[in-house]
Scaffold this motif. Structure first.
Motif, short mmCIF file in Angstrom:
data_model
loop_
_atom_site.label_atom_id
_atom_site.label_comp_id
_atom_site.label_asym_id
_atom_site.label_seq_id
_atom_site.Cartn_x
_atom_site.Cartn_y
_atom_site.Cartn_z
N LYS A 208 12.06 29.82 103.71
CA LYS A 208 13.32 28.95 104.23
C LYS A 208 14.46 29.97 104.60
O LYS A 208 14.78 30.93 104.35
N LEU A 209 15.22 29.26 105.54
CA LEU A 209 16.13 29.85 106.28
C LEU A 209 17.53 29.30 106.14
O LEU A 209 17.70 28.03 106.01
N ARG A 210 18.67 30.25 106.34
CA ARG A 210 19.99 29.83 106.46
C ARG A 210 20.58 30.12 107.83
O ARG A 210 20.69 31.06 108.31
N LEU A 211 20.82 29.25 108.79
CA LEU A 211 21.68 29.45 109.90
C LEU A 211 22.77 30.27 109.90
O LEU A 211 23.72 29.84 109.06
N LEU A 212 22.64 31.31 110.55
CA LEU A 212 23.97 32.01 110.68
C LEU A 212 24.79 31.77 111.94
O LEU A 212 25.86 31.92 112.03
N SER A 213 24.04 31.70 113.15
CA SER A 213 24.73 31.47 114.43
C SER A 213 23.86 31.01 115.43
O SER A 213 22.70 30.98 115.39
N HIS A 214 24.46 30.27 116.42
CA HIS A 214 23.46 29.80 117.51
C HIS A 214 24.53 29.75 118.72
O HIS A 214 25.67 29.30 118.53
N GLN A 215 23.94 29.83 119.90
CA GLN A 215 24.60 29.53 121.31
C GLN A 215 23.66 29.32 122.35
O GLN A 215 22.30 29.69 122.12
N LEU A 216 24.34 28.67 123.20
CA LEU A 216 23.38 28.32 124.30
C LEU A 216 23.64 29.36 125.52
O LEU A 216 24.75 29.58 125.85
N MET A 217 22.54 29.95 125.80
CA MET A 217 22.47 31.08 126.97
C MET A 217 22.36 30.34 128.35
O MET A 217 21.72 29.08 128.26
N PRO A 218 22.24 30.98 129.40
CA PRO A 218 21.93 30.60 130.78
C PRO A 218 20.59 30.23 130.53
O PRO A 218 19.55 30.65 130.32
N GLY A 219 20.25 29.10 131.51
CA GLY A 219 18.89 28.43 131.76
C GLY A 219 18.40 27.83 130.62
O GLY A 219 17.22 27.19 130.77
N GLY A 220 19.48 27.16 129.73
CA GLY A 220 18.94 26.40 128.89
C GLY A 220 18.37 27.01 127.57
O GLY A 220 17.81 26.25 126.78
N VAL A 221 18.32 28.45 127.53
CA VAL A 221 17.83 28.98 126.49
C VAL A 221 18.78 28.69 125.11
O VAL A 221 20.15 29.07 125.31
N ILE A 222 18.21 28.84 123.93
CA ILE A 222 18.92 28.46 122.83
C ILE A 222 18.54 29.88 122.12
O ILE A 222 17.58 30.35 121.37
N TRP A 223 19.73 30.59 121.61
CA TRP A 223 19.60 31.77 120.70
C TRP A 223 20.23 31.50 119.26
O TRP A 223 21.32 31.11 119.09
N ALA A 224 19.35 31.52 118.25
CA ALA A 224 19.76 31.21 116.96
C ALA A 224 19.50 32.35 116.15
O ALA A 224 18.23 32.88 116.24
N ARG A 225 20.16 32.63 114.87
CA ARG A 225 19.97 33.74 114.31
C ARG A 225 19.94 33.12 112.73
O ARG A 225 21.03 32.26 112.48
N TYR A 226 19.02 33.41 111.98
CA TYR A 226 18.79 32.81 110.64
C TYR A 226 18.68 34.24 109.51
O TYR A 226 18.16 35.14 109.98
N ARG A 227 19.40 33.67 108.18
CA ARG A 227 19.07 34.48 107.46
C ARG A 227 17.98 34.10 106.43
O ARG A 227 17.81 32.78 106.16
N VAL A 228 16.82 35.13 106.11
CA VAL A 228 15.71 34.82 105.28
C VAL A 228 16.05 34.34 103.69
O VAL A 228 16.63 35.33 103.20
#
Length: 230
Positions: A208-228
């Protein structure tokens, strides 16, 4: 003690990791550009992969001569002044590095007692570091403890294939997940995914994960960081 492990991966929407199947991504010369630039932003000087991924960086599969003497099963540090590291698992002794660095990162291999004396002699002559991490298979927890002690690693970036990442996740050794999702649906049955757990599929999800951050990158890429978290 073990390093803080961040699994940094770039996948399709459905979690597949074979980037050459995606074609050219808008805004990037190659999917590796997206992966490498975001990985570099962490400032972590050590990356860890399994045998299959590490095989992309070694030399030709030469036949090794038989060692003249028995080599003690002790850890070997080929470059005590190294400050960045490319770390790979090699339980059976199949990799053939002719030099002790990859892109400026010192090569460290996680091996087992089953590797041959000829293999160890080859690694020593190439200046490649190796750590013994089990009798027949890699003890991942022991490997991380040894890496922490031998090279004073506080953080480590996991960038393996699905099976190695899955083994690390199953062992409870992944602290954080950095996930780049490209706007592609792969759909290929049997294509490696971000986490392919070894053995029979568990009755429940692996973590199970907890979202730390997310951002929209160029080209429609989504970068999300999660804590386990579990």
């Amino acid at each position: 003690m073990k390093p803080y492990v961040i699994c940094h991966m770039c996948t399709s929407l459905d979690g597949k990791i074979i980037g050459h199947r995606w074609g050219k991504l808008p805004g990037y010369q190659h999917e590796s550009e997206l992966f490498e630039t975001t990985a570099a932003s962490f400032g972590i000087g050590a990356w860890l992969v399994g045998t299959t991924t590490m095989d992309e960086f070694d030399g030709p599969k030469i036949k090794l001569p038989r060692a003249k003497t028995r080599i003690p099963r002790r850890d070997f540090i080929g470059n005590k002044s190294a400050r960045s590291f490319g770390i790979g698992a090699d339980a059976k002794g199949v990799l053939r590095f002719q030099k002790n660095e990859v892109g400026g990162d010192h090569v460290v291999l996680l091996v087992t007692n089953r590797v041959s004396d000829g293999y160890l002699a080859h690694l020593q002559s190439a200046g490649v570091s190796y750590l013994f991490c089990g009798k027949n298979k890699i003890d991942l927890k022991l490997a991380l403890q040894k890496l922490s002690r031998a090279f004073k690693l506080r953080k480590l970036m996991l960038q393996g294939g699905g099976k190695f990442n899955g083994a690390m996740l199953k062992a409870g050794l992944v602290d954080e997940i950095s996930h780049l999702t490209v706007p592609v649906a792969d759909g290929g049955a049997g294509i490696a995914s971000m986490f392919d757990l070894p053995g029979t599929a568990p009755a429940q999800a692996a973590a199970k994960l907890r979202l730390l951050s997310h951002q929209l990158m160029p080209g429609g890429v989504i970068w999300a960081r999660y804590r386990v978290v579990a």
